[in-house]
Design a protein around this motif. Structure first.
Motif, PDB file in Angstrom:
ATOM      1  N   LEU A  40       0.827  -1.208   0.000  1.00  0.00           N
ATOM      2  CA  LEU A  40       0.000   0.000   0.000  1.00  0.00           C
ATOM      3  C   LEU A  40       0.862   1.259   0.000  1.00  0.00           C
ATOM      4  N   ASN A  41       1.943   1.243   0.762  1.00  0.00           N
ATOM      5  CA  ASN A  41       2.856   2.382   0.789  1.00  0.00           C
ATOM      6  C   ASN A  41       3.490   2.589  -0.587  1.00  0.00           C
ATOM      7  N   ASN A  42       3.955   1.494  -1.197  1.00  0.00           N
ATOM      8  CA  ASN A  42       4.564   1.591  -2.523  1.00  0.00           C
ATOM      9  C   ASN A  42       3.556   2.044  -3.568  1.00  0.00           C
ATOM     10  N   LEU A  43       2.320   1.561  -3.458  1.00  0.00           N
ATOM     11  CA  LEU A  43       1.266   2.015  -4.364  1.00  0.00           C
ATOM     12  C   LEU A  43       1.067   3.522  -4.198  1.00  0.00           C
ATOM     13  N   GLY A  44       1.050   3.988  -2.966  1.00  0.00           N
ATOM     14  CA  GLY A  44       0.917   5.424  -2.717  1.00  0.00           C
ATOM     15  C   GLY A  44       2.039   6.218  -3.349  1.00  0.00           C
ATOM     16  N   LEU A  45       3.243   5.694  -3.288  1.00  0.00           N
ATOM     17  CA  LEU A  45       4.387   6.385  -3.888  1.00  0.00           C
ATOM     18  C   LEU A  45       4.239   6.528  -5.398  1.00  0.00           C
ATOM     19  N   VAL A  46       3.866   5.438  -6.070  1.00  0.00           N
ATOM     20  CA  VAL A  46       3.751   5.528  -7.530  1.00  0.00           C
ATOM     21  C   VAL A  46       2.523   6.340  -7.948  1.00  0.00           C
ATOM     22  N   LEU A  47       1.449   6.270  -7.153  1.00  0.00           N
ATOM     23  CA  LEU A  47       0.282   7.102  -7.450  1.00  0.00           C
ATOM     24  C   LEU A  47       0.629   8.584  -7.340  1.00  0.00           C
ATOM     25  N   SER A  48       1.422   8.929  -6.334  1.00  0.00           N
ATOM     26  CA  SER A  48       1.800  10.337  -6.171  1.00  0.00           C
ATOM     27  C   SER A  48       2.723  10.787  -7.304  1.00  0.00           C
ATOM     28  N   LYS A  49       3.572   9.887  -7.793  1.00  0.00           N
ATOM     29  CA  LYS A  49       4.432  10.236  -8.935  1.00  0.00           C
ATOM     30  C   LYS A  49       3.613  10.534 -10.181  1.00  0.00           C
ATOM     31  N   LYS A  50       2.472   9.875 -10.297  1.00  0.00           N
ATOM     32  CA  LYS A  50       1.598  10.103 -11.445  1.00  0.00           C
ATOM     33  C   LYS A  50       0.681  11.301 -11.230  1.00  0.00           C
ATOM     34  N   GLY A  51       0.674  11.852 -10.010  1.00  0.00           N
ATOM     35  CA  GLY A  51      -0.161  13.011  -9.722  1.00  0.00           C
ATOM     36  C   GLY A  51      -1.524  12.666  -9.162  1.00  0.00           C
ATOM     37  N   ASN A  52      -1.759  11.400  -8.839  1.00  0.00           N
ATOM     38  CA  ASN A  52      -3.023  10.957  -8.244  1.00  0.00           C
ATOM     39  C   ASN A  52      -2.935  11.090  -6.722  1.00  0.00           C
ATOM     40  N   TYR A  53      -2.934  12.329  -6.253  1.00  0.00           N
ATOM     41  CA  TYR A  53      -2.651  12.601  -4.848  1.00  0.00           C
ATOM     42  C   TYR A  53      -3.732  12.110  -3.891  1.00  0.00           C
ATOM     43  N   PHE A  54      -4.999  12.169  -4.294  1.00  0.00           N
ATOM     44  CA  PHE A  54      -6.061  11.709  -3.405  1.00  0.00           C
ATOM     45  C   PHE A  54      -6.000  10.195  -3.225  1.00  0.00           C
ATOM     46  N   GLU A  55      -5.784   9.471  -4.322  1.00  0.00           N
ATOM     47  CA  GLU A  55      -5.631   8.022  -4.234  1.00  0.00           C
ATOM     48  C   GLU A  55      -4.382   7.660  -3.443  1.00  0.00           C
ATOM     49  N   ALA A  56      -3.322   8.402  -3.659  1.00  0.00           N
ATOM     50  CA  ALA A  56      -2.073   8.147  -2.937  1.00  0.00           C
ATOM     51  C   ALA A  56      -2.288   8.349  -1.441  1.00  0.00           C
ATOM     52  N   SER A  57      -2.976   9.413  -1.078  1.00  0.00           N
ATOM     53  CA  SER A  57      -3.244   9.686   0.332  1.00  0.00           C
ATOM     54  C   SER A  57      -4.040   8.560   0.968  1.00  0.00           C
ATOM     55  N   ASP A  58      -5.037   8.058   0.252  1.00  0.00           N
ATOM     56  CA  ASP A  58      -5.847   6.953   0.759  1.00  0.00           C
ATOM     57  C   ASP A  58      -4.985   5.711   0.978  1.00  0.00           C
ATOM     58  N   SER A  59      -4.107   5.433   0.037  1.00  0.00           N
ATOM     59  CA  SER A  59      -3.225   4.280   0.150  1.00  0.00           C
ATOM     60  C   SER A  59      -2.266   4.431   1.334  1.00  0.00           C
ATOM     61  N   PHE A  60      -1.706   5.629   1.505  1.00  0.00           N
ATOM     62  CA  PHE A  60      -0.819   5.884   2.645  1.00  0.00           C
ATOM     63  C   PHE A  60      -1.563   5.734   3.974  1.00  0.00           C
ATOM     64  N   GLU A  61      -2.797   6.226   4.034  1.00  0.00           N
ATOM     65  CA  GLU A  61      -3.580   6.116   5.262  1.00  0.00           C
ATOM     66  C   GLU A  61      -3.868   4.656   5.621  1.00  0.00           C
ATOM     67  N   LYS A  62      -4.202   3.846   4.618  1.00  0.00           N
ATOM     68  CA  LYS A  62      -4.441   2.425   4.865  1.00  0.00           C
ATOM     69  C   LYS A  62      -3.165   1.743   5.352  1.00  0.00           C
ATOM     70  N   SER A  63      -2.046   2.081   4.742  1.00  0.00           N
ATOM     71  CA  SER A  63      -0.763   1.513   5.144  1.00  0.00           C
ATOM     72  C   SER A  63      -0.428   1.880   6.592  1.00  0.00           C
ATOM     73  N   THR A  64      -0.598   3.144   6.913  1.00  0.00           N
ATOM     74  CA  THR A  64      -0.307   3.621   8.268  1.00  0.00           C
ATOM     75  C   THR A  64      -1.209   2.946   9.297  1.00  0.00           C
ATOM     76  N   SER A  65      -2.462   2.774   8.955  1.00  0.00           N
ATOM     77  CA  SER A  65      -3.413   2.117   9.852  1.00  0.00           C
ATOM     78  C   SER A  65      -2.997   0.673  10.131  1.00  0.00           C
ATOM     79  N   LEU A  66      -2.589  -0.030   9.089  1.00  0.00           N
ATOM     80  CA  LEU A  66      -2.136  -1.413   9.273  1.00  0.00           C
ATOM     81  C   LEU A  66      -0.891  -1.480  10.152  1.00  0.00           C
ATOM     82  N   ILE A  67       0.065  -0.616   9.886  1.00  0.00           N
ATOM     83  CA  ILE A  67       1.311  -0.621  10.665  1.00  0.00           C
ATOM     84  C   ILE A  67       1.026  -0.282  12.129  1.00  0.00           C
ATOM     85  N   SER A  68       0.141   0.669  12.361  1.00  0.00           N
ATOM     86  CA  SER A  68      -0.221   1.034  13.738  1.00  0.00           C
ATOM     87  C   SER A  68      -0.868  -0.135  14.462  1.00  0.00           C
TER      88      SER A  68
END
Length: 79
Positions: A40-68
Motif C-alpha cells: 500500500l505504501n509503494n502504491l501510494g508512492l507511484v500514485l503520487s508520482k503520477k499526480g493521483n494525490y487523493f488516491e495516494a493519500s488513501d493508500s498511505f492512510e491504509k498503510s499507516t493504519s495497518l502498521i499502527s
C-alpha cells in the motif's frame, strides 16, 4: 525506476488485491499484514508520482493504519 509508472500502479494494485484476499481467508497472518502495508505504501508512492494525490493519500492512510495496528499488537516487533 524505469519510468513505467502505469505498470507499477497495476502491479501494486494486483499485489494489494491478492494480499487482501489472503487476509480475508487467514486474518491472523501478521507477515501478510506487513507485506500489505508495504504494498500500500509503494502504491501510494507511484500514485503520487503520477499526480493521483487523493488516491495516494488513501493508500498511505491504509498503510499507516495497518502498521499502527501491528505495532499495537506486538510493540516488540521492530519491523
Amino acid at each position: 525506476r524505469q519510468g513505467q509508472i502505469q505498470q507499477a500502479i497495476q502491479s501494486y494494485r494486483e499485489c494489494v488485491s491478492i494480499l487482501e484476499a489472503s487476509l480475508e481467508q487467514y486474518p491472523g497472518l501478521i507477515g501478510h499484514r506487513k507485506e500489505l502495508a508495504i504494498a500500500l505504501n509503494n502504491l501510494g508512492l507511484v500514485l503520487s508520482k503520477k499526480g493521483n494525490y487523493f488516491e495516494a493519500s488513501d493508500s498511505f492512510e491504509k498503510s499507516t493504519s495497518l502498521i499502527s495496528a501491528i505495532a499495537d499488537t506486538d510493540p516488540s516487533d521492530l519491523d
